[in-house]
Design a protein around this motif. Structure first.
Motif, mmCIF file in Angstrom:
data_model
loop_
_atom_site.group_PDB
_atom_site.id
_atom_site.type_symbol
_atom_site.label_atom_id
_atom_site.label_comp_id
_atom_site.label_asym_id
_atom_site.label_seq_id
_atom_site.Cartn_x
_atom_site.Cartn_y
_atom_site.Cartn_z
ATOM 1 N N ALA A 144 -3.224 -38.433 19.758
ATOM 2 C CA ALA A 144 -3.879 -37.167 20.081
ATOM 3 C C ALA A 144 -3.884 -36.238 18.873
ATOM 4 O O ALA A 144 -2.950 -36.232 18.056
ATOM 5 C CB ALA A 144 -3.181 -36.486 21.252
ATOM 6 N N LEU A 145 -4.940 -35.444 18.793
ATOM 7 C CA LEU A 145 -5.059 -34.393 17.788
ATOM 8 C C LEU A 145 -5.118 -33.050 18.487
ATOM 9 O O LEU A 145 -5.919 -32.860 19.411
ATOM 10 C CB LEU A 145 -6.328 -34.564 16.951
ATOM 11 N N ALA A 146 -4.313 -32.097 18.040
ATOM 12 C CA ALA A 146 -4.468 -30.724 18.498
ATOM 13 C C ALA A 146 -5.657 -30.094 17.762
ATOM 14 O O ALA A 146 -6.336 -30.738 16.969
ATOM 15 C CB ALA A 146 -3.181 -29.940 18.245
ATOM 16 N N GLY A 147 -5.908 -28.815 18.018
ATOM 17 C CA GLY A 147 -7.091 -28.184 17.461
ATOM 18 C C GLY A 147 -7.055 -28.034 15.957
ATOM 19 O O GLY A 147 -5.997 -27.943 15.336
ATOM 20 N N HIS A 148 -8.236 -28.040 15.347
ATOM 21 C CA HIS A 148 -8.440 -27.723 13.927
ATOM 22 C C HIS A 148 -7.805 -28.742 12.979
ATOM 23 O O HIS A 148 -7.519 -28.429 11.832
ATOM 24 C CB HIS A 148 -7.883 -26.332 13.587
ATOM 25 N N VAL A 149 -7.591 -29.961 13.426
ATOM 26 C CA VAL A 149 -6.982 -30.999 12.582
ATOM 27 C C VAL A 149 -8.060 -31.684 11.761
ATOM 28 O O VAL A 149 -9.178 -31.905 12.217
ATOM 29 C CB VAL A 149 -6.225 -32.030 13.453
ATOM 30 N N GLU A 150 -7.729 -32.042 10.523
ATOM 31 C CA GLU A 150 -8.611 -32.831 9.665
ATOM 32 C C GLU A 150 -7.997 -34.207 9.435
ATOM 33 O O GLU A 150 -6.824 -34.307 9.059
ATOM 34 C CB GLU A 150 -8.835 -32.147 8.315
ATOM 35 N N ILE A 151 -8.793 -35.255 9.642
ATOM 36 C CA ILE A 151 -8.335 -36.629 9.459
ATOM 37 C C ILE A 151 -9.239 -37.306 8.428
ATOM 38 O O ILE A 151 -10.452 -37.386 8.616
ATOM 39 C CB ILE A 151 -8.372 -37.418 10.781
ATOM 40 N N GLY A 152 -8.658 -37.800 7.337
ATOM 41 C CA GLY A 152 -9.434 -38.433 6.283
ATOM 42 C C GLY A 152 -9.859 -39.848 6.637
ATOM 43 O O GLY A 152 -9.358 -40.469 7.583
ATOM 44 N N GLY A 162 0.875 -38.091 17.343
ATOM 45 C CA GLY A 162 0.164 -36.836 17.520
ATOM 46 C C GLY A 162 0.208 -35.994 16.265
ATOM 47 O O GLY A 162 1.137 -36.108 15.451
ATOM 48 N N VAL A 163 -0.802 -35.141 16.100
ATOM 49 C CA VAL A 163 -0.880 -34.261 14.936
ATOM 50 C C VAL A 163 -0.991 -32.824 15.424
ATOM 51 O O VAL A 163 -1.837 -32.495 16.259
ATOM 52 C CB VAL A 163 -2.079 -34.612 14.039
ATOM 53 N N HIS A 164 -0.145 -31.961 14.883
ATOM 54 C CA HIS A 164 -0.091 -30.548 15.247
ATOM 55 C C HIS A 164 -1.348 -29.828 14.765
ATOM 56 O O HIS A 164 -1.993 -30.236 13.792
ATOM 57 C CB HIS A 164 1.149 -29.912 14.605
ATOM 58 N N GLN A 165 -1.667 -28.737 15.428
ATOM 59 C CA GLN A 165 -2.874 -27.983 15.090
ATOM 60 C C GLN A 165 -2.874 -27.519 13.641
ATOM 61 O O GLN A 165 -1.832 -27.222 13.064
ATOM 62 C CB GLN A 165 -3.014 -26.775 16.015
ATOM 63 N N PHE A 166 -4.051 -27.492 13.055
ATOM 64 C CA PHE A 166 -4.323 -27.039 11.693
ATOM 65 C C PHE A 166 -3.768 -27.962 10.605
ATOM 66 O O PHE A 166 -3.851 -27.637 9.428
ATOM 67 C CB PHE A 166 -3.806 -25.608 11.453
ATOM 68 N N CYS A 167 -3.213 -29.105 10.972
ATOM 69 C CA CYS A 167 -2.710 -30.026 9.945
ATOM 70 C C CYS A 167 -3.844 -30.865 9.365
ATOM 71 O O CYS A 167 -4.859 -31.108 10.010
ATOM 72 C CB CYS A 167 -1.647 -30.949 10.540
ATOM 73 N N LYS A 168 -3.617 -31.333 8.144
ATOM 74 C CA LYS A 168 -4.544 -32.231 7.472
ATOM 75 C C LYS A 168 -3.838 -33.558 7.200
ATOM 76 O O LYS A 168 -2.682 -33.576 6.770
ATOM 77 C CB LYS A 168 -5.038 -31.639 6.147
#
Length: 267
Positions: A144-152, A162-168
């Motif tokens: 899962a991705l929280a909001g505003h995440v960037e995934i390359g 899972g990835v916390h919001q605003f993380c890249k």
């Protein structure tokens, strides 16, 4: 359904409900009991399984495969959302499996949730509002991705991660099973689950599979050691990476990621 909304060779089950404003491309297939809402565009060759819900504004490209019970384009799960026009944009040749949920963007977050091309979103994956996902990414079950995440590009997220919001998360990264990412992950880095995700080397096996030769991988390993194993501060490590980047486009990509990072770096 208005006949003008669908290409003549689209195959649409009679129980599907399609808003008259939806635009259905050539060779699209839509399964039983699926609901296609207003302001939805579905590109040529895309297959939508049964019991799928797609809300607009949503634009879906060509040759995607969307499995049963997926929910795409729903409103963002954000208390600040006030009904402003936002959208979901999905590229081409993506595989979206059962019970995947992808939400539209928010007005103060860029207005768009975007998923690129050739990605696999396996069962029960969630992509929240305003996320920006690249190409050739694999989201394993329950990630899962929280909001505003960037995934390359070429990132792999293992099951239950899972990835916390605003993380890249940078290109070619590997997020291990159950790993919770709360900071930015540079390109090529492999994260392991130890209470909170921690760097544990580079994704060398994935790089080999993608055609990276030994000199390229060696340069990336050297950059990783500089950043994580040399006992340097991030500023000191950056100075050394600047010198290493002169001979390596991959190290240059890591350096550019560090310069774009707005959160703490995974350490």
């Amino acid at each position: 359904m208005s006949a003008s909304t669908a290409a003549s060779d689209a195959v649409i089950h009679p129980t599907a409900v399609i808003d008259p404003s939806a635009v259905i491309g050539e060779r699209v297939s839509i399964g039983a009991y699926s609901v296609i809402g207003a302001d939805v565009q579905i590109g040529a060759g895309t297959v939508v399984g049964p019991h799928v819900v797609i809300e607009g504004p949503t634009r879906i490209g060509c040759d995607n495969r969307i499995s049963q019970f997926a929910s795409l384009g729903g409103p963002p799960q954000d208390k600040k959302f006030a009904g402003e026009r936002t959208e979901l944009v999905i590229g081409d040749r993506n595989l979206i499996r059962e019970f995947v949920t992808v939400n539209r963007g928010t007005g103060d977050g860029g207005h768009v949730t975007r998923i690129g091309n050739d990605n696999w979103l396996l069962a029960y994956v969630h992509v929240a509002h305003d996320c920006q996902v690249g190409n050739n990414v694999v989201f394993s079950n329950y990630s899962a991705l929280a909001g505003h995440v960037e995934i390359g590009d070429w990132t792999i997220m293992s099951g239950y991660s899972g990835v916390h919001q605003f993380c890249k998360v940078g290109a070619h990264a590997f997020i291990g099973m159950g790993c919770l990412v709360g900071s930015d992950v540079p390109p090529f880095v492999m994260m392991a689950n130890e209470q909170h995700g921690r760097p544990r080397g580079i994704n060398s096996e994935g790089l080999k599979r993608r055609g990276f030769d030994a000199p390229r991988i060696s340069a990336i390993k050297r950059a990783y050691r500089t950043l994580y194993m040399a006992g340097l501060s991030q500023a000191e490590a950056r100075e050394q990476l600047v010198a290493q980047a002169k001979d390596s486009d991959d190290v240059r990509a890591m350096l550019e990621f560090l310069d774009r990072s707005e959160r703490a770096l995974a350490r």
